[in-house]
Design an enzyme around this catalytic site. Structure first.
Site, PDB file in Angstrom:
ATOM      1  N   LYS A 103     -13.187   3.955   0.099  1.00 21.14           N
ATOM      2  CA  LYS A 103     -12.209   2.915  -0.748  1.00 21.14           C
ATOM      3  C   LYS A 103     -11.463   1.970   0.403  1.00 21.14           C
ATOM      4  O   LYS A 103     -10.684   2.194   1.030  1.00 21.14           O
ATOM      5  CB  LYS A 103     -11.009   3.666  -1.584  1.00 21.14           C
ATOM      6  N   GLU A 140      -4.283   7.932  10.603  1.00 19.53           N
ATOM      7  CA  GLU A 140      -4.070   6.676  11.500  1.00 19.53           C
ATOM      8  C   GLU A 140      -3.026   5.789  10.969  1.00 19.53           C
ATOM      9  O   GLU A 140      -3.310   4.908   9.923  1.00 19.53           O
ATOM     10  CB  GLU A 140      -5.194   5.727  11.866  1.00 19.53           C
ATOM     11  N   CYS A 187      -1.792  -2.442  13.835  1.00 20.25           N
ATOM     12  CA  CYS A 187      -0.875  -1.095  14.028  1.00 20.25           C
ATOM     13  C   CYS A 187      -0.546  -1.133  15.567  1.00 20.25           C
ATOM     14  O   CYS A 187       0.519  -0.648  15.926  1.00 20.25           O
ATOM     15  CB  CYS A 187      -1.687   0.022  13.702  1.00 20.25           C
ATOM     16  N   GLU A 209       8.170  -1.661  11.484  1.00 21.00           N
ATOM     17  CA  GLU A 209       6.849  -2.595  12.047  1.00 21.00           C
ATOM     18  C   GLU A 209       7.102  -3.792  11.428  1.00 21.00           C
ATOM     19  O   GLU A 209       7.091  -4.044  10.167  1.00 21.00           O
ATOM     20  CB  GLU A 209       5.709  -1.404  11.332  1.00 21.00           C
TER      21      GLU A 209
HETATM   22  P1  NAD Z   1      -1.462   0.716   2.998  1.00 18.27           P
HETATM   23  O1  NAD Z   1      -0.814   2.049   3.428  1.00 18.27           O
HETATM   24  O2  NAD Z   1      -0.492  -0.083   2.168  1.00 18.27           O
HETATM   25  O3  NAD Z   1      -2.649   0.644   2.469  1.00 18.27           O
HETATM   26  C1  NAD Z   1      -3.801   1.368   2.903  1.00 18.27           C
HETATM   27  C2  NAD Z   1      -4.842   1.945   2.082  1.00 18.27           C
HETATM   28  O4  NAD Z   1      -4.364   2.962   1.347  1.00 18.27           O
HETATM   29  C3  NAD Z   1      -5.258   0.663   1.211  1.00 18.27           C
HETATM   30  O5  NAD Z   1      -6.714   0.651   0.979  1.00 18.27           O
HETATM   31  C4  NAD Z   1      -4.380   0.782  -0.035  1.00 18.27           C
HETATM   32  O6  NAD Z   1      -5.306   0.405  -1.055  1.00 18.27           O
HETATM   33  C5  NAD Z   1      -4.400   2.454  -0.099  1.00 18.27           C
HETATM   34  N1  NAD Z   1      -3.540   2.879  -0.705  1.00 18.27           N
HETATM   35  C6  NAD Z   1      -2.149   2.336  -0.997  1.00 18.27           C
HETATM   36  N2  NAD Z   1      -1.370   3.270  -1.742  1.00 18.27           N
HETATM   37  C7  NAD Z   1      -2.158   4.215  -1.993  1.00 18.27           C
HETATM   38  C8  NAD Z   1      -1.887   5.614  -2.657  1.00 18.27           C
HETATM   39  N3  NAD Z   1      -0.795   5.861  -3.234  1.00 18.27           N
HETATM   40  N4  NAD Z   1      -3.029   6.408  -2.797  1.00 18.27           N
HETATM   41  C9  NAD Z   1      -4.017   6.202  -2.172  1.00 18.27           C
HETATM   42  N5  NAD Z   1      -4.381   5.103  -1.572  1.00 18.27           N
HETATM   43  C10 NAD Z   1      -3.254   4.138  -1.484  1.00 18.27           C
HETATM   44  O7  NAD Z   1      -1.364   0.009   4.562  1.00 18.27           O
HETATM   45  P2  NAD Z   1      -1.888  -1.570   4.606  1.00 18.27           P
HETATM   46  O8  NAD Z   1      -0.635  -2.344   4.279  1.00 18.27           O
HETATM   47  O9  NAD Z   1      -3.201  -1.578   3.980  1.00 18.27           O
HETATM   48  O10 NAD Z   1      -2.233  -1.230   6.199  1.00 18.27           O
HETATM   49  C11 NAD Z   1      -1.061  -1.742   7.001  1.00 18.27           C
HETATM   50  C12 NAD Z   1      -0.764  -0.396   7.663  1.00 18.27           C
HETATM   51  O11 NAD Z   1      -1.730   0.243   8.319  1.00 18.27           O
HETATM   52  C13 NAD Z   1       0.426  -0.621   8.796  1.00 18.27           C
HETATM   53  O12 NAD Z   1       1.240   0.450   8.765  1.00 18.27           O
HETATM   54  C14 NAD Z   1      -0.500  -0.228   9.980  1.00 18.27           C
HETATM   55  O13 NAD Z   1       0.198   0.071  11.178  1.00 18.27           O
HETATM   56  C15 NAD Z   1      -1.493   0.758   9.646  1.00 18.27           C
HETATM   57  N6  NAD Z   1      -2.770   0.809  10.350  1.00 18.27           N
HETATM   58  C16 NAD Z   1      -2.874   2.092  11.149  1.00 18.27           C
HETATM   59  C17 NAD Z   1      -4.036   1.803  12.025  1.00 18.27           C
HETATM   60  C18 NAD Z   1      -4.019   2.977  13.114  1.00 18.27           C
HETATM   61  O14 NAD Z   1      -5.429   3.333  13.573  1.00 18.27           O
HETATM   62  N7  NAD Z   1      -3.123   3.774  13.251  1.00 18.27           N
HETATM   63  C19 NAD Z   1      -4.739   0.659  12.128  1.00 18.27           C
HETATM   64  C20 NAD Z   1      -4.717  -0.115  11.100  1.00 18.27           C
HETATM   65  C21 NAD Z   1      -3.489  -0.159  10.226  1.00 18.27           C
END
Ligand code: NAD
Length: 490
Positions: free
Chosen positions: A184, A260, A294, A391
């Site tokens: 997804k 992650e 991240c 962040e």
């Molecule tokens: P997000 O948590 O908003 O969304 C991530 C994913 O989860 C998306 O596919 C989103 O559609 C889905 N999602 C959102 N709410 C959900 C729910 N309630 N149930 C199931 N799925 C849901 O994060 P984002 O804004 O897309 O990404 C940025 C974040 O990701 C930052 O905090 C960044 O640090 C983190 N990140 C971490 C890594 C790592 O390897 N540690 C890598 C890249 C990004």
């Protein structure tokens, strides 16, 4: 600049759900728009999957699992290697697509194709090296066999900031281990994943082994999949609050999980550092992906004797950046992903300035179209400022001075996150001490970018659980079985 025609490329991206090897409309016919953050224009309209579609995708992954898990590792490896080769052939298309849906400059998007592709190559090599062991128990009364098995159907949720690499970092080890998957992608950047699903099919990945559900109902679709007893593994990359919610739901099904999550990386510069290299590293660690990584350095903790010089030099470099649509030659800073990201960057900068930080350059949102924020440098950021805790996820470089090594360690560790840290020093013993004293899963010692397919990528504390990449990466998709047999001579 790219030689590829944008409209032709966009039109060639599948706009449906990929389930069981077929492209399907959403069961209720719903769709959603994907926009270019540099212009605000709709670039494609895609199927928005329902809970039933999510279940259908899991059905397909479950049906495909027995055959795929028994496919010889060498065959799985060769399919992944073909996917790597196809990605090299389609490198320009993938790069342009990411620039269009996510906004990063084309040169960085090309870099992501290289980085993301390496997971296909690395795990094609790992697939053939899944070992086991055989040996006598210490009492000599039996023989112990330890074997490793694919964990089962997996659910892989990816974020918008690295649309290709976050997908390959999960899909490649899952397939190498013999698992099947429902993927997804984030609804902000789903095109790259759909285009990649087509590439996997072209590389010979059998029907149902990888399924993709794009949706604007992430929570409902995910809840149904995570609650399903047939699912065996959840791998999530995204923000810590969403990850925490998913972990709670995964607990009900006792799922294996990889998380992650968010970061708040300290970037520590000691007076004995090579300042030229520290400035180069700082620019890479902060402004790669427009600060939306991240691993982005969030707090620049700089020893007082060089703090002003460091601030002056990074400010000079930042003033030379060129902001604009990532497809334009020479652009180094693209747009932020959406209005919310711009509003958050503005709030964090305003809060820091109100608390006494000096604004060296930038600091404001840019008038639209597009969701741009100026590349910004703040020095003398005061304790208690929100951007030291949160962040930033934007192009804002915040400098905090310190006096002693103990103080630097205390400042660096003063966060609930623990993904990555960066340290610049010429003193080897000090570098070694920092490896032992900083509470992060990864460290760049005199280096501003640490990501590599061969490395165990992951965080401590609230930055997550598990590792992606390296041989640790495939272990996340394997179960261990121990078997005891009698002593054959007994
Ligand atoms: P997000 O948590 O908003 O969304 C991530 C994913 O989860 C998306 O596919 C989103 O559609 C889905 N999602 C959102 N709410 C959900 C729910 N309630 N149930 C199931 N799925 C849901 O994060 P984002 O804004 O897309 O990404 C940025 C974040 O990701 C930052 O905090 C960044 O640090 C983190 N990140 C971490 C890594 C790592 O390897 N540690 C890598 C890249 C990004």
């Amino acid at each position: 600049m790219s030689d590829i025609d944008e409209q032709e490329l966009l039109a060639s991206v599948p706009d449906k759900l990929f389930i069981g090897g077929r492209w399907r409309e959403a069961s209720d016919g719903a769709t959603f728009a994907v926009t270019d953050p540099a212009t605000g224009a709709t670039i494609r309209t895609l199927a928005s999957g329902t809970v039933d579609d999510g279940r259908a995708a899991l059905d397909a992954a479950c049906d495909a699992f027995p055959a795929w898990s028994r496919t010889p590792a060498r065959d799985r490896a060769e399919i992944l290697r073909r996917a790597f080769d196809l990605l090299q052939e389609r490198k320009e298309q993938f790069a342009l697509l990411m620039t269009l849906e996510m906004g990063k400059p084309l040169a960085e998007a090309r870099g992501e194709v290289v980085y993301g592709g390496e997971f296909l190559r690395w795990f094609s090599e790992e697939a053939a090296h899944i070992g086991g062991r055989y040996g006598a128990n210490p009492e000599g009364t039996g023989r112990m066999i330890v074997s490793r098995h694919p964990v089962g159907p997996c659910y892989l949720i990816t974020p918008w900031n690295f649309p290709l690499a976050m997908a390959t970092r999960k899909i490649a080890p899952a397939l190498a281990a013999g698992c099947t998957a429902v993927v997804k992608p984030a609804s902000l950047t789903p095109l790259t994943t759909l285009y990649f699903a087509q590439l996997l099919a072209d590389a010979g990945v059998p029907d149902g082994v990888v399924n993709v559900v794009t949706t604007t109902h992430s929570s409902e679709v995910s809840d149904a999949i995570i609650a399903d007893r047939r699912l065996r593994k959840l791998s999530f990359t995204g923000s810590t609050p969403v990850g925490v919610g998913l972990l709670k739901k995964a607990a009900d099904n006792v799922l294996r999980t990889s998380m992650e999550l968010g970061g708040n990386a300290p970037f520590v510069v000691f007076e004995d550092a090579d300042l030229d290299k520290a400035v180069d590293g700082a620019i890479a660690a902060k402004f790669r992906n427009i600060g939306q990584a991240c691993t982005a350095a969030n707090r620049f903790i700089v020893q007082a004797g060089v703090a002003d010089d460091f601030a002056r030099r990074v400010t000079e470099r930042v003033r030379g950046f060129r902001s604009g649509r990532g497809t334009v030659e020479g652009v180094t800073i693209g747009p932020l992903i959406d209005d919310r990201a711009v509003a958050k960057a503005s709030e964090l900068v305003n809060d820091a300035v109100q608390r006494g930080a000096s604004l060296r350059t930038g600091g404001s949102a840019v008038q639209g179209p597009g969701t741009f924020f100026e590349a910004t440098v703040l020095s003398d950021v005061q304790p208690g400022s929100d951007l030291l805790r949160e962040e930033i996820f934007g192009p804002v470089l915040a400098i905090v001075p310190f006096e002693t090594e103990d103080e630097a360690v205390a400042l660096a560790n003063d966060t609930e996150f623990g993904l990555v840290s960066y340290v610049y020093t010429r003193d080897l013993a000090r570098g070694q001490r920092m490896i032992e004293r900083l509470d992060t899963g990864m460290m760049g010692l005199n280096v501003g970018v640490v990501s590599n397919a061969a490395a165990p990528f992951g965080g401590w504390k609230q930055s997550g659980l598990g590792r992606e990449g390296g041989d640790e990466g495939i272990a996340e998709y394997l179960e261990t079985k121990y078997t005891l047999t009698p002593d054959p001579f007994g």
